[in-house]
Design a protein around this motif. Structure first.
Motif: not given
Length: 184
Positions: A122-144
């Motif tokens: 499970y997790g979230n995928f983040y896509e950042l637009q614009g002049p950011t230092a990081s353009n793509v980030q995500f986290y993955v977990t089993d939540s336990t």
């Protein structure tokens, strides 16, 4: 008659004078990357996944932390692993803090949640637009028990237009990484 010719030449010379020529702005190279091919990453860590054959895996300082290095693109995906000890909410909060620290420069942040219950991924995928230092980030977990974050960084000044092809290429690799992610 010669007066008319001299007059016409004089007018042509005066009318040809205009703005000084400007040098062309430096252009960016059009970069083409190889077709996406993947290889398995297996280690003693609590997870496995597929990553691009165009990249290299490197150990980071912490155990089960890695860099997926794209040397020809001057890019790295920083993978970090944290075991969960009744602090799941804290890990989610820290991952989101890393994303939302970029709101100063980001023109938008697109968040997509994903869920693979059969693999407990499970997790979230983040896509950042614009002049950011990081353009793509995500986290993955089993939540336990397990929590993994990933952040894409380029070793260059953030120029969204110039980096767009490389970001799109690596974003596909990151999505494939999530699709193939497994807990051991």
């Amino acid at each position: 008659m010669f007066k008319n010719i001299y007059f016409v030449c004089f007018i042509l010379i005066l009318s040809s004078c205009g703005k000084d020529p400007l040098p062309k702005p430096s252009g960016e190279l059009r970069l083409e990357y190889p077709a996406h091919k993947y290889q398995s990453f297996n280690s003693d860590c609590a997870y496995s996944f597929d990553y691009s054959t165009f990249a290299e895996m490197q150990n980071a300082k912490q155990s089960c932390w890695f860099y997926i290095n794209y040397p020809k693109m001057k890019a790295k995906i920083f993978l970090t692993y944290f075991p969960i000890h009744n602090d799941f909410a804290l890990h989610v909060k820290e991952a989101e803090k890393l994303v939302y620290e970029h709101t100063i420069k980001a023109s938008s942040i697109d968040t997509k949640s994903f869920s693979y219950p059969e693999k407990k991924v499970y997790g979230n995928f983040y896509e950042l637009q614009g002049p950011t230092a990081s353009n793509v980030q995500f986290y993955v977990t089993d939540s336990t028990k397990h929590f993994v974050t990933a952040n894409l960084y380029f070793n260059s000044r953030p120029k969204p237009d110039s980096l767009a092809p490389a970001v799109e290429y690596i974003k596909k690799d990151m999505l494939h990484l999530i699709d193939t992610f497994k807990w051991k």
